[in-house]
Scaffold this motif. Structure first.
Motif, PDB file in Angstrom:
ATOM      1  N   SER A 376     -20.052 -19.435  12.530  1.00 60.50           N
ATOM      2  CA  SER A 376     -20.933 -18.574  11.729  1.00 60.50           C
ATOM      3  C   SER A 376     -22.114 -19.388  11.199  1.00 60.50           C
ATOM      4  O   SER A 376     -22.107 -20.620  11.236  1.00 60.50           O
ATOM      5  N   CYS A 377     -23.098 -18.666  10.709  1.00 57.49           N
ATOM      6  CA  CYS A 377     -24.408 -19.230  10.330  1.00 57.49           C
ATOM      7  C   CYS A 377     -24.370 -20.682   9.841  1.00 57.49           C
ATOM      8  O   CYS A 377     -23.710 -21.020   8.871  1.00 57.49           O
ATOM      9  N   ARG A 378     -25.119 -21.520  10.507  1.00 54.16           N
ATOM     10  CA  ARG A 378     -25.121 -22.948  10.173  1.00 54.16           C
ATOM     11  C   ARG A 378     -25.793 -23.220   8.824  1.00 54.16           C
ATOM     12  O   ARG A 378     -25.303 -24.006   8.024  1.00 54.16           O
ATOM     13  N   ALA A 379     -26.918 -22.560   8.613  1.00 55.69           N
ATOM     14  CA  ALA A 379     -27.646 -22.797   7.362  1.00 55.69           C
ATOM     15  C   ALA A 379     -26.772 -22.383   6.181  1.00 55.69           C
ATOM     16  O   ALA A 379     -26.707 -23.078   5.159  1.00 55.69           O
ATOM     17  N   PRO A 393     -26.635 -15.042   5.668  1.00 54.30           N
ATOM     18  CA  PRO A 393     -26.912 -15.710   6.949  1.00 54.30           C
ATOM     19  C   PRO A 393     -28.418 -15.869   7.158  1.00 54.30           C
ATOM     20  O   PRO A 393     -29.201 -15.029   6.720  1.00 54.30           O
ATOM     21  N   CYS A 394     -28.805 -16.956   7.817  1.00 52.47           N
ATOM     22  CA  CYS A 394     -30.232 -17.260   7.907  1.00 52.47           C
ATOM     23  C   CYS A 394     -30.966 -16.354   8.894  1.00 52.47           C
ATOM     24  O   CYS A 394     -32.166 -16.132   8.785  1.00 52.47           O
ATOM     25  N   GLY A 395     -30.262 -15.888   9.903  1.00 52.52           N
ATOM     26  CA  GLY A 395     -30.909 -15.000  10.863  1.00 52.52           C
ATOM     27  C   GLY A 395     -31.695 -15.699  11.946  1.00 52.52           C
ATOM     28  O   GLY A 395     -32.196 -15.048  12.861  1.00 52.52           O
ATOM     29  N   VAL A 396     -31.828 -17.012  11.884  1.00 55.23           N
ATOM     30  CA  VAL A 396     -32.596 -17.696  12.930  1.00 55.23           C
ATOM     31  C   VAL A 396     -31.824 -18.810  13.642  1.00 55.23           C
ATOM     32  O   VAL A 396     -32.311 -19.374  14.612  1.00 55.23           O
ATOM     33  N   CYS A 397     -30.633 -19.158  13.171  1.00 56.41           N
ATOM     34  CA  CYS A 397     -29.900 -20.224  13.863  1.00 56.41           C
ATOM     35  C   CYS A 397     -29.256 -19.665  15.130  1.00 56.41           C
ATOM     36  O   CYS A 397     -29.193 -18.453  15.321  1.00 56.41           O
ATOM     37  N   ASP A 398     -28.795 -20.571  15.976  1.00 54.74           N
ATOM     38  CA  ASP A 398     -28.212 -20.111  17.239  1.00 54.74           C
ATOM     39  C   ASP A 398     -27.040 -19.169  17.014  1.00 54.74           C
ATOM     40  O   ASP A 398     -26.859 -18.202  17.758  1.00 54.74           O
ATOM     41  N   LEU A 399     -26.255 -19.433  15.977  1.00 55.17           N
ATOM     42  CA  LEU A 399     -25.068 -18.609  15.767  1.00 55.17           C
ATOM     43  C   LEU A 399     -25.405 -17.245  15.179  1.00 55.17           C
ATOM     44  O   LEU A 399     -24.725 -16.256  15.437  1.00 55.17           O
ATOM     45  N   CYS A 400     -26.483 -17.174  14.385  1.00 52.47           N
ATOM     46  CA  CYS A 400     -26.922 -15.863  13.880  1.00 52.47           C
ATOM     47  C   CYS A 400     -27.505 -15.036  15.030  1.00 52.47           C
ATOM     48  O   CYS A 400     -27.273 -13.833  15.126  1.00 52.47           O
ATOM     49  N   LEU A 401     -28.265 -15.696  15.891  1.00 54.51           N
ATOM     50  CA  LEU A 401     -28.940 -14.965  16.968  1.00 54.51           C
ATOM     51  C   LEU A 401     -27.977 -14.549  18.068  1.00 54.51           C
ATOM     52  O   LEU A 401     -28.165 -13.542  18.730  1.00 54.51           O
TER      53      LEU A 401
HETATM   54 ZN    ZN Z   1     -27.889 -18.614  10.689  1.00 53.99          ZN
END
Ligand code: ZN
Ligand code: ADP
Length: 606
Positions: A376-379, A393-401
């Motif tokens: 799940s979201c790294r940030a 969730p940040c919405g831009v990390c690989d895991l969010c996308l």
């Molecule tokens: Zn994220």
């Protein structure tokens, strides 16, 4: 009568050219202006330096800034001088004439800011001389260096605790970008800030798109791909060894990328020269060990790649944090493997520190890999690690996308654990996989007779290798180095039992080769993508002027103006000095220095 926040805002506008305080800046500054010591944890790029620079300008006396690295001081002092601030540094690189000049200015009360190393400040003669100088404040930059729980402990920082009694009337300000709760406690007690207020900003860095992927195969192929996908941009690549930096830089150069290696084994002059050419370049790649970094404030670094993983989440955030300091989109990409984790843990075991410290450090290593290998979201994971709650969730990390699909692999994990158990931890990964697949060459009767021999038909060899990695990351298995031919044994007994019983599930994300393509950072070559085609030629003309000016003065271009400021000028096309002065990043000092030249560039392009 102490200076007010209104006056501080005025200095922010006039001297630094910014219209508003950011985040917690105003609160921290107000505290220091009131003469109170405090601690502030602000993310990289959060504007920590203004928190002590502005009060130093407003309070009577000299502001002392303690900083661990000469590069950091050099850059800050150069930037301040550009803005017309009376700042100087006294470090081992400053020659005698310059020192004498600096002392004369101090004694005449002409200097507002003085940068020093901790050991420089704490020399008896220095303290003696400073005791006769009115002081505005003492700022302790990178304050996490005081804590052995932190990730960058510097014993010389411990001496700074004495400042409380040496200068009881002078407010002390400890600032850092990375400190978990325990490190903050330590900073407060070591620097005698127990009764002081603490400001902790959000660790969010919305401009940073994070991604990570497991290493596949050996060598630098993947790093080369990642760099080639990001042409004409500046980046930093961290590698685990000096030799690794040299080889990777070489490979990049052969691939046509302007890359330089940087590590502590290089001659000092070579290092300085490479650092300078990196800072002054508009697109350059530095391949470095962690000897490179703290204090490198190049604002337009567009990516940081860990060719080898960092040592902890603190180190991760700090190293990745060197991308996108100008607030423009940037990327942090990390390659990691279970062998890296095993190596990090092993190295810890060899260190001569308390058992308690070792345990904390080992936990930090595990937390890092849990984040890298998480689903799940790294940030968000990083921010929670630093103690933030209610993190979205940040919405831009690989895991969010690309939310990875998790598969329940508990049954296969049970098979692998029991195979390891039956084999008694005597074999390495390849042999273990062969065993599970029933493909062991010249298999002994003993091994062929084990109930786990050949029970793993549901996965192929690479599937089993991934699963073994996963079990290593989760601590269910552990790797014994065995002089470079690692053997795999069972890990945490409690967790292994729970897995056998099915109470603990093993979920694995589907392997996605090349997942680090991830982040959505708008890929910005030059000019910035959101710049209209109409403004781009002017922006380029301004950059060309800046390049010449920087070369003439022998300073990095961003010390003169940031890209962002030039882009703003290209967009607004100010018609005169006062309009130019209203652009963010153009303070009075720079307006006086460069205003006419910038207007001339505008006139010529019109
Ligand atoms: Zn994220
Ligand atoms: P750090 O917290 O990482 O030390 P710096 O103090 O170097 O950050 O500031 C990072 C960048 O943000 C600098 O380029 C600085 O000019 C800019 N900055 C700081 N405060 C403000 C502000 N209030 N408004 C606009 N830009 C700011």
């Amino acid at each position: 009568m102490s200076a007010s926040l209104d006056e501080a805002r005025e200095v922010l506008r006039r001297t630094f050219g910014h219209s508003e305080f950011r985040g917690l800046q105003a609160e921290v500054i107000a505290e220091v202006l009131a003469g109170r010591s405090t601690m502030a944890v602000l993310p990289t790029g959060g504007g920590k330096s203004l928190c002590y620079q502005i009060p130093s300008l407003l309070r009577p006396g000299l502001g002392l800034v303690v900083s661990p690295l000469i590069a950091l001081m050099t850059d800050q002092v150069a930037g301040l001088q550009q803005s017309g601030v009376a700042a100087a540094r006294l470090d081992s690189n400053v020659d005698l004439d310059e020192r004498a000049r600096t002392w004369r200015r101090i004694e005449a009360g002409e200097l507002d800011l003085l940068y020093l190393s901790p050991e420089g400040l704490m020399q008896p003669w220095m303290l003696d001389r400073l005791s006769r100088t009115p002081l505005a404040l003492v700022a302790i930059d990178e304050a996490h260096c005081v804590s052995q729980w932190g990730h960058d402990f510097r014993p010389e920082y411990r001496m700074l605790g004495r400042l409380a009694e040496l200068f009881p009337q002078v407010p002390r300000l400890a600032v850092t970008a990375t400190a978990d709760a325990r490190t903050r406690e330590d900073i407060r007690s070591e620097l005698r800030l127990e009764g002081s207020r603490e400001f902790v900003a959000s660790f969010a860095r919305p401009e940073l798109a994070l991604s990570a992927e497991r290493k596949r195969g050996a060598g630098h192929k993947r790093v080369l791909e990642l760099v080639k996908e990001r042409p004409n941009r500046s980046g930093v690549i961290y590698a685990g060894s000096r030799e690794g930096t040299e080889r990777l830089a070489q490979a990049l150069v052969e691939a046509g990328v302007p890359a330089l290696a940087y590590h502590a084994g290089l001659d000092k002059a070579v290092r300085a020269e490479r650092l300078e050419s990196f800072l002054e370049a508009e697109a350059a790649v530095m391949v470095a060990t962690i000897a490179f970094g703290m204090g490198v404030d190049k604002p337009d670094v567009r990516f940081v790649i860990h060719a080898d993983p960092p040592a902890s989440i603190e180190a991760y955030w700090q190293e990745i944090g060197r991308a996108g300091r100008d607030g423009e989109p940037a990327e942090g990409l990390t390659l990691y493997g279970s062998a890296d984790m095993a190596w990090a843990l092993r190295r810890l075991e060899g260190r001569e520190v308390d058992e308690g410290v070792k345990q904390v450090q080992a936990r930090k290593v595990r937390q890092l890999y849990a984040m890298l290998d998480g689903a799940s979201c790294r940030a968000a994971a990083v921010r929670r690690y630093f103690g933030e709650t209610d993190v979205a969730p940040c919405g831009v990390c690989d895991l969010c996308l690309n939310a990875p699909e998790a598969t329940d692999m508990t049954e296969a994990a049970q098979k692998a654990l029991s195979a390891v158990h039956r084999l008694g931890g005597r074999y390495g990964r390849g042999r273990l996989v062969d065993h599970l697949l029933g493909k062991t060459k010249d298999v002994s009767d003993f091994e062929a007779g084990l109930s786990t021999f050949g029970i793993g038909a549901e996965l192929d060899a690479s599937g089993w290798r991934d699963l073994l990695d996963q079990l290593l990351f989760e601590g269910l298995l552990r790797e014994d180095p065995n002089d470079g031919r690692p053997l795999i044994g069972l890990g945490d007994a409690e967790a292994v039992r729970a897995t056998y019983r099915g109470e603990r599930r093993v979920n694995m994300r589907k392997a996605e080769p090349g997942a680090a393509r991830g982040g959505r950072a708008r890929r910005r070559g030059e000019p910035p993508a959101d710049m209209s085609p109409h403004d781009a030629p002017l922006f380029e003309a301004l950059r060309a002027w800046r390049r010449d000016e920087a070369a003439r003065q022998h300073v990095p271009p961003y010390v003169i103006f940031h890209d962002r400021t030039l882009a703003e000028i290209a967009r607004l096309r100010p018609g005169g000095l006062s309009a130019l002065g209203a652009v963010s990043g153009v303070g009075e000092g720079k307006l006086a220095r460069y205003g006419a030249a910038v207007l001339a560039v505008l006139a010529e392009a019109a």
